[in-house]
Motif scaffolding. Sequence first.
Motif, mmCIF file in Angstrom:
data_model
loop_
_atom_site.group_PDB
_atom_site.id
_atom_site.type_symbol
_atom_site.label_atom_id
_atom_site.label_comp_id
_atom_site.label_asym_id
_atom_site.label_seq_id
_atom_site.Cartn_x
_atom_site.Cartn_y
_atom_site.Cartn_z
ATOM 1 N N LEU A 106 34.687 34.798 34.630
ATOM 2 C CA LEU A 106 35.599 34.847 33.581
ATOM 3 C C LEU A 106 36.917 34.799 34.672
ATOM 4 O O LEU A 106 37.059 35.998 35.100
ATOM 5 C CB LEU A 106 35.906 35.898 32.738
ATOM 6 N N TYR A 130 40.958 34.958 34.584
ATOM 7 C CA TYR A 130 42.105 34.657 33.429
ATOM 8 C C TYR A 130 43.353 34.519 34.609
ATOM 9 O O TYR A 130 43.698 35.065 35.125
ATOM 10 C CB TYR A 130 42.360 35.919 32.807
ATOM 11 N N ALA A 162 45.379 38.245 27.599
ATOM 12 C CA ALA A 162 44.294 38.549 28.680
ATOM 13 C C ALA A 162 43.392 39.922 28.190
ATOM 14 O O ALA A 162 42.350 39.829 28.398
ATOM 15 C CB ALA A 162 45.011 39.091 29.967
ATOM 16 N N CYS A 205 41.375 38.546 24.750
ATOM 17 C CA CYS A 205 40.355 37.379 25.017
ATOM 18 C C CYS A 205 39.235 38.121 25.821
ATOM 19 O O CYS A 205 38.139 37.640 25.396
ATOM 20 C CB CYS A 205 41.009 36.208 25.769
ATOM 21 N N THR A 206 39.547 39.106 26.845
ATOM 22 C CA THR A 206 38.356 39.492 27.498
ATOM 23 C C THR A 206 37.595 40.347 26.694
ATOM 24 O O THR A 206 36.243 40.657 26.578
ATOM 25 C CB THR A 206 38.957 40.641 28.620
ATOM 26 N N HIS A 207 38.156 41.200 25.755
ATOM 27 C CA HIS A 207 37.771 42.014 24.860
ATOM 28 C C HIS A 207 36.628 41.199 23.890
ATOM 29 O O HIS A 207 35.496 41.749 23.750
ATOM 30 C CB HIS A 207 38.765 42.752 23.719
ATOM 31 N N VAL A 223 34.446 39.551 36.518
ATOM 32 C CA VAL A 223 35.798 39.331 35.840
ATOM 33 C C VAL A 223 37.106 39.349 36.952
ATOM 34 O O VAL A 223 37.119 39.970 37.734
ATOM 35 C CB VAL A 223 36.374 40.234 34.777
ATOM 36 N N TYR A 241 41.309 38.704 37.448
ATOM 37 C CA TYR A 241 42.525 38.362 36.781
ATOM 38 C C TYR A 241 43.592 37.839 37.924
ATOM 39 O O TYR A 241 43.599 38.476 38.994
ATOM 40 C CB TYR A 241 43.209 39.457 36.232
ATOM 41 N N VAL A 243 35.218 43.976 38.432
ATOM 42 C CA VAL A 243 36.730 43.294 37.676
ATOM 43 C C VAL A 243 37.572 43.358 39.101
ATOM 44 O O VAL A 243 37.754 44.255 39.691
ATOM 45 C CB VAL A 243 37.104 43.924 36.527
#
Length: 240
Positions: free
Chosen positions: A76, A78, A113, A116-118, A132, A134, A176
């Motif tokens: 993912l 972002y 962010a 949507c991640t949640h 993930v 960012y 992350v």
Amino acid sequence: MATIVIFGASRGVGLGCSIGLPDPGDTVFLISRTRPPSLDRSDQITRIWIPADLSIPKMAATTVSEAIGDRAVDFLFYNAGIWEKDAFEPAYSFEQSTIEEMEQIIQVNLLAAILCTHQLIPNLKRSVNPRVVYMSSLSGLDNSGAPEVANTASKFGLRGVVHALRECLRDYRIPVTALNPGNIAAEIDYDAGAEAAVQTYDGTQIPMQDLVLLLRCLRQLTRVSCVKEIDIPAMPDLYA
């Protein structure tokens, strides 16, 4: 064959990543308000556009979650981000920023962010090697000297999200990472190559290809390795 989700995929870094990050056989979900040009490519990569307005975070999060369904998400990214009028220019003025402008920056850069991640946490848990990432900024570092209030606040906050989310996902071994670049040569077409960006900006802006290479490296790591943050200034930058 992996499933990649890229937010902010219609232009700039997001568009470049939609081209350079996946491998043949991968599936990439592209989240953006406008249609990504990479949908027209024929390169054995399945690209699926999810039209979503990230300035309306709750609706965007629901739209993305419903479109992806129960599919495992392996990576993912972002990348969505906006900033103030005249940002990074001498003409920037906090006093001239409107409430609507500042609110939208926080919604797109930070709240969307989070929401949507949640919604995609169950999808990340289904992956055998999830990650993930960012897109933050050097502006989000301590005492960066950046005067753009809303953008700086959003990027600083995004780094906070990264560090807190890492704790939430630690038991599931989902790493992350915050990517903190300086100025990026995002206006140079990705297919033109890194050297075009180097020559155009005389080495003062980071080629998108460099960011893609870093993301590809992160993709290849096992979920054992936790890369917390990567700061990426251009060599002439004061942060270098």
